[in-house]
Design a protein around this motif. Structure first.
Motif, mmCIF file in Angstrom:
data_model
loop_
_atom_site.group_PDB
_atom_site.id
_atom_site.type_symbol
_atom_site.label_atom_id
_atom_site.label_comp_id
_atom_site.label_asym_id
_atom_site.label_seq_id
_atom_site.Cartn_x
_atom_site.Cartn_y
_atom_site.Cartn_z
ATOM 1 N N SER A 197 0.986 -1.254 -0.060
ATOM 2 C CA SER A 197 -0.009 0.215 -0.137
ATOM 3 C C SER A 197 0.840 1.387 -0.032
ATOM 4 C CB SER A 197 -0.864 0.026 0.917
ATOM 5 O OG SER A 197 0.048 -0.081 2.385
ATOM 6 N N LYS A 198 -0.029 2.721 0.064
ATOM 7 C CA LYS A 198 1.336 3.845 -0.149
ATOM 8 C C LYS A 198 1.867 3.877 1.029
ATOM 9 C CE LYS A 198 -0.075 8.613 0.569
ATOM 10 N NZ LYS A 198 -1.552 9.616 0.161
ATOM 11 N N ILE A 199 1.784 2.924 2.366
ATOM 12 C CA ILE A 199 2.254 3.298 3.800
ATOM 13 C C ILE A 199 3.840 2.350 2.982
ATOM 14 C CG2 ILE A 199 2.902 2.345 5.651
ATOM 15 C CD1 ILE A 199 -0.286 1.226 5.589
ATOM 16 N N LYS A 200 4.333 2.134 2.224
ATOM 17 C CA LYS A 200 5.353 1.518 1.838
ATOM 18 C C LYS A 200 6.235 2.972 1.255
ATOM 19 C CE LYS A 200 4.213 -0.825 -2.399
ATOM 20 N NZ LYS A 200 4.400 -0.959 -3.512
ATOM 21 N N HIS A 201 5.954 4.303 1.200
ATOM 22 C CA HIS A 201 6.772 5.030 1.166
ATOM 23 C C HIS A 201 7.855 5.579 1.747
ATOM 24 C CE1 HIS A 201 3.793 7.393 3.291
ATOM 25 N NE2 HIS A 201 4.879 8.584 3.167
ATOM 26 N N ILE A 202 7.159 5.048 3.817
ATOM 27 C CA ILE A 202 8.161 5.414 4.226
ATOM 28 C C ILE A 202 9.689 4.484 4.199
ATOM 29 C CG2 ILE A 202 6.128 5.730 5.711
ATOM 30 C CD1 ILE A 202 6.908 2.940 7.450
ATOM 31 N N VAL A 203 9.964 3.708 3.491
ATOM 32 C CA VAL A 203 10.818 2.736 2.706
ATOM 33 C C VAL A 203 11.226 3.818 1.351
ATOM 34 C CG1 VAL A 203 12.305 0.765 2.570
ATOM 35 C CG2 VAL A 203 10.242 1.085 3.848
ATOM 36 N N THR A 204 10.075 3.392 0.503
ATOM 37 C CA THR A 204 10.968 4.109 -1.126
ATOM 38 C C THR A 204 11.101 5.064 -1.054
ATOM 39 O OG1 THR A 204 8.314 4.367 -1.675
ATOM 40 C CG2 THR A 204 9.384 1.605 -1.521
ATOM 41 N N ALA A 205 10.289 6.145 -0.160
ATOM 42 C CA ALA A 205 11.095 7.664 -0.499
ATOM 43 C C ALA A 205 12.045 7.863 0.192
ATOM 44 C CB ALA A 205 9.825 8.516 0.718
ATOM 45 N N PRO A 206 12.210 7.172 1.031
ATOM 46 C CA PRO A 206 13.685 7.377 1.955
ATOM 47 C C PRO A 206 15.641 6.541 0.540
ATOM 48 C CG PRO A 206 12.749 6.754 4.017
ATOM 49 C CD PRO A 206 12.048 6.586 2.789
ATOM 50 N N THR A 207 14.775 6.177 0.253
ATOM 51 C CA THR A 207 15.908 4.563 -0.734
ATOM 52 C C THR A 207 15.749 5.895 -1.911
ATOM 53 O OG1 THR A 207 14.887 3.575 0.311
ATOM 54 C CG2 THR A 207 16.424 2.777 -2.006
ATOM 55 N N SER A 208 14.329 6.353 -2.423
ATOM 56 C CA SER A 208 15.167 6.906 -3.256
ATOM 57 C C SER A 208 15.779 8.397 -3.223
ATOM 58 C CB SER A 208 12.998 7.627 -4.379
ATOM 59 O OG SER A 208 13.306 8.501 -5.428
ATOM 60 N N LEU A 209 15.264 9.844 -2.115
ATOM 61 C CA LEU A 209 16.317 9.895 -2.407
ATOM 62 C C LEU A 209 17.475 9.977 -2.168
ATOM 63 C CD1 LEU A 209 13.926 12.221 0.691
ATOM 64 C CD2 LEU A 209 14.915 13.315 -1.019
ATOM 65 N N MET A 210 18.069 8.625 -1.668
ATOM 66 C CA MET A 210 19.712 8.547 -1.031
ATOM 67 C C MET A 210 19.876 7.606 -2.920
ATOM 68 S SD MET A 210 21.358 5.234 0.757
ATOM 69 C CE MET A 210 20.216 3.979 0.031
ATOM 70 N N LEU A 211 18.949 7.452 -3.692
ATOM 71 C CA LEU A 211 19.580 7.639 -5.335
ATOM 72 C C LEU A 211 19.556 8.182 -5.886
ATOM 73 C CD1 LEU A 211 17.935 3.800 -5.398
ATOM 74 C CD2 LEU A 211 20.462 4.182 -4.821
ATOM 75 N N ARG A 212 19.577 9.184 -5.646
ATOM 76 C CA ARG A 212 19.111 10.572 -6.227
ATOM 77 C C ARG A 212 20.186 10.945 -7.449
ATOM 78 N NH1 ARG A 212 16.543 15.194 -3.722
ATOM 79 N NH2 ARG A 212 17.954 14.593 -2.149
ATOM 80 N N ASP A 213 20.203 11.788 -8.743
ATOM 81 C CA ASP A 213 21.084 11.373 -9.287
ATOM 82 C C ASP A 213 21.547 13.515 -9.072
ATOM 83 O OD1 ASP A 213 22.773 12.925 -11.040
ATOM 84 O OD2 ASP A 213 21.863 11.629 -13.084
ATOM 85 N N PRO A 214 22.408 13.853 -8.940
ATOM 86 C CA PRO A 214 21.919 15.063 -8.024
ATOM 87 C C PRO A 214 21.912 16.038 -9.590
ATOM 88 C CG PRO A 214 24.287 14.425 -8.114
ATOM 89 C CD PRO A 214 23.560 13.118 -7.857
ATOM 90 N N LEU A 215 22.132 15.394 -10.725
ATOM 91 C CA LEU A 215 22.556 16.009 -12.207
ATOM 92 C C LEU A 215 21.200 15.211 -13.144
ATOM 93 C CD1 LEU A 215 26.560 16.361 -13.683
ATOM 94 C CD2 LEU A 215 24.405 17.919 -12.715
#
Length: 707
Positions: free
Chosen positions: A261-279
């Motif tokens: 469910s939407k609750i998964k964003h408590i894991v996927t959102a921080p991981t997405s931030l960590m994998l962010r490409d600055p460019l």
């Protein structure tokens, strides 16, 4: 007063052994369901293409900073960001509290006989968790208010890319999921406090509990209310028993449903931030040599990181709100592209075995597929990527899907013809290469050919600045400024080709690599110290993308060069202009490369009164030319982004000059000035024209601005 060193809470007080056994069975079941969901999600991501990620330590540090400061969430929506912070920190502290109890009760005490959940630790523990729970409830209540009463358009999930007849038009399921998530948090928080209050009433006769009740302030106040309405200790004990199970089952269900469910964003959102490409978007990826075709056709063509990005999206609608294409009614919402792909990925990749290849195609008109019209509506302005609080990279995904469209010839005929023209002549105007520097003939001085003699500064002019008659006036003005300042500069003349920035964002990667390689070769053959350009599109790709092809050059946009010349006194200013102006930040100078300050500093030096439009700096609105859209005709009768921007500028009282610093902006906005009904009310001018009007020349050929 009781001895505070003995105070604690008996976890399963007055519970029978079978009740405790049942609870643990339910708990392990919830953990099993959670684990299976995690396995399914990881399997889904592994079905995407591999991706090498480096600098894990720095990425983790950045992610933690993002989470602790909430800096990506408070931007341009402070109230929602602060409410989310209350929910986040409240939930995090409550989770840590629960984990702390589990650590003692299920691990340390039975294995080692260690106990710490008593005395002062327990009292401070109770106080902190009470505050955390109150914060969580306050944050959730605001989010409920925001959704129900503010009626924000970005939260209505209306789809601009579908009609009511389409099977995936209705997104009411997302609204139900959002409300279920919020109500679950509220119920867990409220029942936790009620449970705490009933325990206090139930044990009010025990000094070790009652005398220290205000270490749980919310529960204590509720306990007094319960006593006031007549709840006895016996009644509280009975009520507590049923409520304990309700609260426990609700919490276990919440845990079990996290991966589904939407609750998964408590894991996927921080991981997405960590994998962010600055460019991300500023530098698009090359096509790997082992890849059979360019771009993405199938959902399995996506990198695993991109599949995770799809799940990280919280449907906040910030990208939907910021998108210029969506603002003028085009069939594009960055949010809906991501959600469509998420739905498609969940349908096709969550199964135990992959479907047939044809069922993995993300292009088309079926449920979850992305329409060709949607992809071509994108201006690649990067507004969506810039504002996304969880670092979803919409533009690179859209361009990857465009690459497949271009490979298959699915594009506007005029765009296809323009790409063919660029391949043939090296420019989008179809002019002979020998005419690229024809604009120099009207100058009273000669510009060096950097291919033949050394220069301090190599000027990469760009297509529009070289061939468009209106922009040629600006180009000559900049040449006069450079000459007046005594800058040793030169051109590539016919050795220059289209820089390729927009060609690449169209999705024509092969042509881009041809252009980039040719330009890099020409630039390398010159002797110079740095590169300057008046074209932000060329600036972006030379600065951020040419290094991937072996072309690392020091490059500046003209605004930083001119600011330095003014500060050094190499350009002398006459009387202040005194114009009331507004400035439009070009996407590729501002949002792409953070070039916000130099143009504004120059306007201040010129003595102009700058009045900012509501959308400015990193929130600037796109002119509509980016991503190759300048070569694609807009549908008749529809508003253009440039016209939308003119209306915003037109609302400024007494505006005299709409200032730009990009050749494409000048073209788009001068046309929009006429078609939007503001001709005669203010003028559109390039910043270079205002600079030249204000500069003292040894021999003065200055342009004037009629206002």
């Amino acid at each position: 007063m009781s001895d505070t060193t003995l105070v604690t809470r008996i976890l399963f007080q007055d519970f029978s052994s079978w009740s405790i056994t049942l609870f643990y069975l339910l708990g392990y079941t919830a953990i099993g369901i959670f684990a299976h969901g995690v396995y399914t999600q990881v399997r889904k991501y592994r079905r995407g293409r591999p991706l090498d990620i480096d600098a894990w330590r720095q990425r983790a540090i950045n992610m933690v900073q993002d989470m602790l400061t909430h800096r990506t969430l408070v931007r341009r929506d402070r109230k929602a960001g602060r409410a989310h912070a209350l929910i986040f920190f409240g939930f995090a502290l409550l989770f840590i509290g629960t984990a702390t109890i589990t650590l003692e009760y299920d691990i340390l005490q039975p294995l080692f006989g260690w106990r710490f959940w008593h005395g002062e630790f327990y009292l401070w523990f109770s106080l902190v968790l009470d505050i955390a729970g109150a914060g969580l409830i306050a944050g959730v209540l605001y989010m409920m208010y925001r959704r129900q009463w503010l009626k924000l358009p970005k939260l209505d999930y209306a789809r601009p890319d579908r009609s009511p007849q389409d099977p995936d038009y209705d997104r009411s399921g997302y609204r139900r999921e959002d409300w279920a998530f919020l109500w679950a948090l509220i119920l867990i928080g409220v029942t936790g406090f009620v449970l705490e209050a009933t325990r206090l009433v139930w044990l009010s006769g025990e000094p070790a509990v009652w005398d220290l009740r205000f270490w749980s302030p919310v529960g204590a106040v509720m306990a007094h209310v319960m006593q006031w309405i007549g709840l006895s200790p016996e009644g509280a004990g009975l009520f507590r028993s049923g409520l304990w199970w309700f609260h426990g089952l609700l919490a276990l269900s919440f845990i079990a449903l996290i991966p589904y469910s939407k609750i998964k964003h408590i894991v996927t959102a921080p991981t997405s931030l960590m994998l962010r490409d600055p460019l991300a978007g500023r530098r698009l990826p090359k096509v790997p040599e082992e890849q059979a075709s360019a771009g993405y056709q199938y959902i399995t063509d996506f990198k695993w990181k991109e599949l995770l990005h799809l799940d990280a999206c919280t449907k906040c609608g910030r990208c939907h709100e910021a998108c210029p294409a969506n603002a003028v009614g085009a069939p594009l919402s960055p949010r809906d592209v991501i959600l469509s792909l998420r739905e498609f990925a969940n349908h096709s990749l969550n199964a135990a075995t992959l479907p047939e290849k044809a069922e993995l195609d993300v292009h088309g008109k079926g449920p979850g597929q992305v329409f060709m019209e949607t992809l071509w509506s994108c201006r690649t302005c990067l507004a969506c990527v810039e504002i996304c609080p969880v670092a979803v990279e919409h533009v690179p995904i859209i361009v990857q899907m465009r690459r497949k469209l271009v490979e298959d010839g699915n594009m506007e005929p005029l765009l296809e013809k323009t790409l063919q023209t660029i391949h043939k002549t090296g420019n989008s105007f179809g002019e002979s290469k020998r005419k690229r520097a024809a604009w120099t003939k009207e100058l009273p001085f000669t510009i060096k050919d950097a291919r033949k003699e050394a220069v301090d500064m190599l000027w990469f002019v760009g297509d529009y600045a070289s061939f468009d008659p209106r922009n040629q006036k600006v180009t000559r003005a900049f040449a006069r400024l450079m000459h007046q300042a005594g800058v040793d500069f030169g051109l590539l003349f016919e050795g220059e080709m289209n820089a390729g920035n927009d060609v690449r964002r169209v999705g024509e990667e092969g042509l881009y690599e041809y252009l980039a390689t040719a330009n890099i070769t020409s630039i390398r053959d010159c002797e110079f110290k740095s590169v300057v350009t008046t074209d932000p599109h060329s600036y972006n790709t030379i600065r951020n993308e040419y290094p991937d092809f072996g072309g690392e050059f020091e490059i500046q946009h003209y605004t930083t060069v001119v600011r330095e010349l003014l500060l050094q006194g190499r350009l002398r200013l006459s009387k202040p202009l005194g114009y009331r102006v507004t400035f439009h930040d070009p996407c590729h100078l501002g949002r792409y490369n953070k070039g916000f300050d130099a143009p504004r500093d120059i306007l201040q030096m010129l003595g102009c009164e700058l009045v900012e439009m509501g959308r400015n700096r990193d929130n600037s609105f796109c002119c509509g030319a980016g991503g190759g859209r300048i070569w694609i005709p807009d549908a008749p009768g529809t508003e253009k982004p440039s016209q939308n921007r003119m209306h915003e500028a037109g609302a400024i009282e007494g505006l005299q000059v709409f200032v730009v610093s990009c050749p494409k902006d000048l073209t788009m906005f001068e046309d929009a000035l006429k078609t939007s009904g503001y001709e005669g009310k203010f003028v559109v001018r390039e910043l270079i024209e205002l600079i030249e009007e204000c500069v003292e020349y040894d021999e003065s050929p200055a342009l004037s601005v009629e206002v």
